[in-house]
Scaffold this active site. Structure first.
Site, PDB file in Angstrom:
ATOM      1  N   ASP A 156     -24.522 -46.837 -53.347  1.00  0.00           N
ATOM      2  CA  ASP A 156     -25.011 -46.943 -51.907  1.00  0.00           C
ATOM      3  C   ASP A 156     -25.819 -46.075 -51.491  1.00  0.00           C
ATOM      4  O   ASP A 156     -26.032 -45.055 -52.464  1.00  0.00           O
ATOM      5  CB  ASP A 156     -23.698 -46.896 -50.962  1.00  0.00           C
ATOM      6  CG  ASP A 156     -23.884 -46.427 -49.462  1.00  0.00           C
ATOM      7  OD1 ASP A 156     -24.757 -47.411 -49.010  1.00  0.00           O
ATOM      8  OD2 ASP A 156     -23.219 -45.565 -48.750  1.00  0.00           O
ATOM      9  N   ASP A 179     -27.299 -44.587 -48.103  1.00  0.00           N
ATOM     10  CA  ASP A 179     -27.157 -43.186 -46.969  1.00  0.00           C
ATOM     11  C   ASP A 179     -25.525 -42.622 -47.308  1.00  0.00           C
ATOM     12  O   ASP A 179     -24.557 -43.725 -47.094  1.00  0.00           O
ATOM     13  CB  ASP A 179     -27.142 -44.049 -45.598  1.00  0.00           C
ATOM     14  CG  ASP A 179     -28.754 -44.834 -45.525  1.00  0.00           C
ATOM     15  OD1 ASP A 179     -29.752 -43.620 -45.883  1.00  0.00           O
ATOM     16  OD2 ASP A 179     -28.692 -45.570 -44.777  1.00  0.00           O
TER      17      ASP A 179
HETATM   18 MG    MG Z   1     -23.294 -45.079 -46.854  1.00  0.00          MG
END
Ligand code: MG
Length: 188
Positions: free
Chosen positions: A9, A11
């Site tokens: 992922d 962020d």
């Molecule tokens: Mg995230």
């Protein structure tokens, strides 16, 4: 030892999340502590390294598609400068209510990765994220899941999710993987 696939992922894992906002410009893209060191270490252990990111700000009309691309070019150049590697970045630009097939926990981005990297075996991969949707995507495909702690909004949901491992940062995950790789090579 053959390198295994790694899904990341973005962020809250590679860069700091902007609470209540989206990263629109490179100057807002701030790497998490030691994330660049982590990506250099992970590059020795994993292939391909794939980023899968939900960027609903595009579908909401808050960010232009081109701005996301610019941010990713910035991320990739900094990672490369630091001796790391990200082999491909996929992102879902759709609004959460659009019902697309790519917004995590849907599996569209993972299947696109499998098209681009036909040798990729999901069951050999790790999925690293800070959200329930990351853990759900990874576990749907039989991946090992690593939760980066810190998303307090989802803490209660994640507490109930049977993830294999919890880490404080991507760097902690990289240290764990390096130790695991060295102990398994000693056992060979
Ligand atoms: Mg995230």
């Amino acid at each position: 030892m053959a390198k295994r696939p790694l899904f990341l992922d973005r962020d809250g894992v590679i860069n700091k999340r902007l609470k209540g906002d989206y990263v629109r410009y490179p100057h807002q893209f701030v790497f998490e502590n030691r994330a660049l060191d982590a990506l250099r270490t992970l590059a020795e252990l994993f292939y391909p390294i794939i980023v899968v990111s939900n960027q609903a700000g595009v579908g909401k009309g808050l960010i232009a598609l081109e701005d996301v691309e610019v941010v990713h070019q910035y991320m990739l150049s900094k990672v490369e400068d630091a001796g790391g590697r990200i082999d491909k970045v996929y992102f879902c630009p759709h609004h959460p209510e659009e019902g697309c097939l790519c917004r995590k926990p849907a599996l569209g981005m993972a299947y696109r990765a499998q098209c681009d990297f036909p040798e990729l075996i999901f069951e050999e991969a790790w999925m690293v994220g800070d959200s329930l949707s990351d853990m759900q995507m990874g576990s749907s495909l039989g991946m090992r899941t690593a939760l980066i702690l810190g998303k307090e909004e989802e803490a209660a949901l994640l507490e109930a999710f049977p993830v294999a491992r919890r880490f404080h940062s991507l760097w902690d995950f990289a240290v764990y993987c390096r130790a695991e790789a060295s102990s398994s090579s000693e056992n060979c």
